[in-house]
Design a protein around this motif. Structure first.
Motif, short mmCIF file in Angstrom:
data_model
loop_
_atom_site.label_atom_id
_atom_site.label_comp_id
_atom_site.label_asym_id
_atom_site.label_seq_id
_atom_site.Cartn_x
_atom_site.Cartn_y
_atom_site.Cartn_z
N THR A 100 36.11 38.52 53.16
CA THR A 100 35.32 37.97 52.05
C THR A 100 35.41 38.83 50.80
O THR A 100 35.53 38.33 49.69
CB THR A 100 33.83 37.85 52.47
OG1 THR A 100 33.78 37.23 53.75
CG2 THR A 100 33.06 37.01 51.47
N GLU A 101 35.39 40.12 51.06
CA GLU A 101 35.43 41.06 49.93
C GLU A 101 36.63 40.83 49.04
O GLU A 101 36.53 40.69 47.82
CB GLU A 101 35.45 42.50 50.50
CG GLU A 101 35.10 43.57 49.51
CD GLU A 101 33.66 43.47 49.00
OE1 GLU A 101 33.42 44.01 47.92
OE2 GLU A 101 32.81 42.82 49.66
N SER A 102 37.82 40.73 49.71
CA SER A 102 39.03 40.58 48.91
C SER A 102 39.12 39.20 48.28
O SER A 102 39.73 39.02 47.23
CB SER A 102 40.27 40.87 49.75
OG SER A 102 40.32 40.01 50.86
N VAL A 103 38.48 38.22 48.90
CA VAL A 103 38.46 36.89 48.28
C VAL A 103 37.65 36.95 46.99
O VAL A 103 38.08 36.44 45.94
CB VAL A 103 37.85 35.83 49.23
CG1 VAL A 103 37.71 34.49 48.52
CG2 VAL A 103 38.70 35.69 50.48
N LEU A 104 36.54 37.63 47.06
CA LEU A 104 35.69 37.74 45.87
C LEU A 104 36.42 38.49 44.75
O LEU A 104 36.38 38.09 43.59
CB LEU A 104 34.38 38.44 46.23
CG LEU A 104 33.47 37.65 47.17
CD1 LEU A 104 32.23 38.46 47.52
CD2 LEU A 104 33.09 36.31 46.57
N VAL A 105 37.15 39.54 45.17
CA VAL A 105 37.95 40.29 44.19
C VAL A 105 39.02 39.40 43.62
O VAL A 105 39.26 39.33 42.41
CB VAL A 105 38.57 41.55 44.84
CG1 VAL A 105 39.57 42.21 43.89
CG2 VAL A 105 37.47 42.53 45.22
N GLY A 106 39.65 38.67 44.55
CA GLY A 106 40.75 37.80 44.14
C GLY A 106 40.31 36.72 43.18
O GLY A 106 40.99 36.42 42.20
N LEU A 107 39.16 36.18 43.44
CA LEU A 107 38.66 35.10 42.57
C LEU A 107 37.97 35.66 41.33
O LEU A 107 37.58 34.92 40.44
CB LEU A 107 37.68 34.21 43.34
CG LEU A 107 38.31 33.33 44.44
CD1 LEU A 107 37.21 32.58 45.19
CD2 LEU A 107 39.30 32.35 43.86
N ASN A 108 37.82 36.95 41.34
CA ASN A 108 37.15 37.62 40.22
C ASN A 108 35.72 37.12 40.03
O ASN A 108 35.27 36.87 38.92
CB ASN A 108 37.96 37.44 38.94
CG ASN A 108 37.66 38.56 37.96
OD1 ASN A 108 37.05 39.57 38.33
ND2 ASN A 108 38.08 38.38 36.73
N ILE A 109 35.07 36.96 41.20
CA ILE A 109 33.68 36.52 41.12
C ILE A 109 32.79 37.71 40.84
O ILE A 109 31.82 37.63 40.12
CB ILE A 109 33.29 35.78 42.43
CG1 ILE A 109 33.99 34.42 42.44
CG2 ILE A 109 31.78 35.61 42.52
CD1 ILE A 109 33.80 33.64 43.71
N ARG A 110 33.22 38.81 41.42
CA ARG A 110 32.41 40.00 41.17
C ARG A 110 33.02 40.85 40.10
O ARG A 110 34.23 41.05 40.10
CB ARG A 110 32.32 40.80 42.46
CG ARG A 110 30.93 40.75 43.01
CD ARG A 110 30.88 41.56 44.29
NE ARG A 110 30.21 40.77 45.30
CZ ARG A 110 30.17 41.13 46.57
NH1 ARG A 110 30.83 42.20 46.97
NH2 ARG A 110 29.50 40.42 47.46
#
Lengths: 110, 581
Positions: A100-110
């Motif tokens: 999940t962490e890398s998905v959030l990074v990938g999507l630039n949500i965080r």
């Protein structure tokens, strides 16, 4: 298999009416058939989106087996691939999205 | 059934012809059909071109459509790049003979989360193959994936799967890869592609670049194992497998004139063998090119085609210079029986020279090839390479039954025979022209160092370049040793004078003898007349004596008669006896 497919259909139907909204996120999930990885990936992104974006998103599931030319047009190599089409810039995340962490990074949500 | 078919296929190992010049010869028919082949090499060694030519030839010559999966160049770039080689990719793509697929990946845009596979790539390859019914596939350069995609473990697994899948599909695949440090490929792709590995190499020796190709392995098939030079030119890829030709070429017993009648005589009266290799070596300005030109003219007069490679003079210069010795080459050039090809040896590498030569020979189909001079190639320490190149060239020309005529410049200081030792074994007929320095002048001498298969003259001949061609003279061999030039002339005059003198002496002697004879005969006449005179005198005396005697007898008879004796008969008898005595 079928269940998964319906899900994607429903999600697409659900999202379509609200498409007019400008700031809606558009995500495409490219899969090759209803493999376990594809199912996992869809579940994962759905979960993340629900948490992070509420209703403000749209997920398109594209089965490359059915439309192989899309793989060429959208330059897809690995599956599953999640592509953030909007907002720009386009971002790609490959894998079953279990991290999940890398998905959030990938999507630039965080 | 299927198993049997497979077994039968294994036995013969079906091959996909590449139609790349020379490659099919060293691979025994082409790349393994239905299997992947790895083509590896450094940057700019021609991997992409090799693969592309394989596809284009397959599509145009063998009706085997091909898919080109490019990880580096876009479709447009590829089309533009190979257009210079005469490949019309656009048209082939439109006719569904070729499918270009550019796979674009950029690490920066990709995030990994969890496990993935390369099904997308599979789908694309599959889609491309199915769309045009491809029999050939190229993956150029697959290793890009390693730098662009995370998680090598997955990647390796997927690649393994990809090759299995391609094999199952039965498509003949070329995979290109960058050459790695100490290994064939940077990412160890040879682990996956184990049927056939071709290594391309591009190296620079003594400032000249040499491209080479080697088949590292070819499972289930014999293949040439050497490094073969190859060339990329406007006709695409060509490998020169000349060293694999061996020594089984046909030897003709036909003889062709050297263009110099007395040289023909030296070579047992008929000249060179057709298809043999002739070398004329000598120091500067000894007339090597002139001997070549005489040979060229004779050949053109017979209607043969001659290809003249010149590395020192321009064609015009040669034509002009040869005019001065009465050899007019221009008409033959106009009749296109004679073709000049002038290049500086330093212009490009040896292999390049070799392959251009071979190409020109194939195009022009000459009966005779002249290389003037061969040692123009020797720059620095590359004599071995030059030798190898010449061996290849000679082999090639012999296969084609073309007479090769080389000239070689030797430096005056060295032993001339050993200077050319590196090509000696290739040469069938070796003429040596040398300066004979004597009495303050240089003259040209020519002799046959060797000539295989014929009884040749062992004489050193002086040869002169006249305005009506080359003439061989006998060098003066006499009490003074071997003389040439004006020394020979003066010696000849001296000899002539001596001979004249001797002749004169003989004349004088003969004359005096005549006179002696005349004198003797005159004396004879005198003696005879004296004798005759004496004889006449003597006869006269005899007559008188006789008459006296008769008278005496008659007187005696008369006396007897008068004395009446009977001794008449007796006395006459004694008289007769006396006269007889």
């Amino acid at each position: 298999m079928k269940i998964k497919h319906e899900k994607s259909e429903t999600s697409r139907q659900k999202e379509q009416p609200v498409k007019a909204r400008r700031d809606k996120w558009v995500l495409c999930l490219y899969v090759a058939g209803q493999t376990s990885k594809a199912v996992t990936a869809f579940k994962n992104i759905k979960l993340i989106c629900e948490e992070q974006l509420k209703d403000n998103y749209q997920i398109k599931v594209i089965d490359l087996l059915k439309n192989p030319h899309i793989a060429h047009d959208d330059q897809i190599l690995a599956v599953p691939t999640l592509v953030r089409k909007f907002p720009l810039p386009v971002r790609n995340i490959i894998g079953d999205l279990s991290n999940t962490e890398s998905v959030l990074v990938g999507l630039n949500i965080r | 059934m299927k198993k049997k078919e497979v077994q039968a296929q294994r036995k013969t190992l079906p091959k996909a012809p590449t139609s790349i010049q020379g490659l099919d010869e060293i691979t025994g028919g082409g790349l393994p059909k239905g299997r992947p082949t790895l083509v590896c090499g450094g940057a700019g060694c021609g991997k992409t071109l090799f693969a592309m030519e394989f596809l284009v030839r397959g599509a145009t010559l063998y009706n085997e459509p091909g898919v080109f999966i490019s990880f580096e160049e876009t479709e447009q770039e590829l089309t533009a790049n190979v257009a210079s080689l005469g490949f019309d990719l656009d048209s082939l793509v439109k006719r569904k003979k070729i499918w270009l697929e550019h796979i674009h990946i950029e690490r920066a845009e990709i995030e990994q989360s969890g496990e993935y596979n390369l099904e997308g790539l599979f789908i694309r390859v599959h889609h491309a193959v199915e769309s045009i019914g491809a029999k050939r596939v190229v993956l150029d350069t697959l290793e890009t994936l390693f730098s662009e995609l995370p998680n090598q473990q997955i990647l390796r697994m997927e690649l393994h799967r990809l090759f299995q899948w391609l094999k199952r599909k039965g498509v003949t695949t070329i995979v290109t890869a960058e050459r790695g440090e100490g290994a064939l490929t940077r990412e160890g792709l040879e682990e996956y592609v184990s049927d056939c590995v071709i290594l391309l190499d591009h190296r620079v020796i003594d400032q000249s670049s040499i491209r080479r190709l080697r088949i590292v392995k070819y499972r289930g098939s014999s293949h040439g194992t050497n490094e073969y030079p190859f060339l990329i030119d406007e006709d695409g890829f060509s490998v020169l497998p000349v060293t694999s030709l061996g020594l089984d070429h046909f030897s003709s017993s036909e003889r062709i004139s050297t263009g110099i009648p007395r040289l023909d005589t030296m070579l047992s009266g008929k000249g060179y063998f057709r298809g043999s290799t002739v070398l004329v070596s000598g120091t500067a300005g000894t007339g090597k090119t002139s001997i070549a030109a005489a040979f060229v003219e004779a050949a053109c007069k017979r209607g043969e085609r001659v290809l003249f490679f010149t590395f020192e003079e321009s064609p015009n210069q040669i034509v002009r210079n040869m005019n001065s010795i009465g050899i007019d080459l221009e008409p033959w050039v106009k009749k296109s029986l004679l073709q000049f090809h002038a290049t500086r040896p330093t212009l490009y590498g040896l292999e390049n020279h070799l392959s251009t030569s071979i190409k020109l020979v194939n195009d022009f189909k000459p009966g005779i090839v002249i290389l003037d001079p061969i040692n123009a190639f020797v720059l620095g320490e590359n004599q071995t390479e030059v030798n190898i190149m010449l061996v290849r060239l000679v082999d090639f020309l012999k296969m084609k039954r073309i007479t090769a005529f080389f000239t070689s410049l030797t430096s005056g200081n060295d032993n001339m025979e050993s200077t050319d030792v590196y090509v000696s074994s290739l040469i069938d007929t070796w003429l040596l022209v040398r300066d004979l320095e004597f009495g303050g002048e240089r003259n040209r001498g020519l002799y046959v160092l060797k000539s295989r298969g014929m009884a040749h003259s062992n004489q050193i001949r002086e040869f002169i370049l006249t305005n009506h061609g080359i003439e061989l003279l006998d060098v003066y061999v006499g009490s003074e040793g071997v003389l040439t030039g004006s020394a020979r002339l003066s010696q000849e005059t001296k000899d002539d004078a001596e001979q004249l003198l001797r002749q004169q002496e003989i004349g004088t002697k003969q004359f005096s003898l005549e006179r002696k004879r005349d004198a003797m005969e005159a004396q004879l006449v005198v003696l005879r007349s004296e004798f005759e005179a004496e004889e006449a005198e003597a006869n006269k005396v005899i007559k008188i004596e006789k008459a006296r005697n008769e008278r005496f007898t008659q007187d005696k008879v008369k006396m007897g008669k008068s004395r009446r004796g009977d001794v008449i008969i007796k006395t006459s008898g004694t008289n007769k006896k006396k006269r007889n005595i």
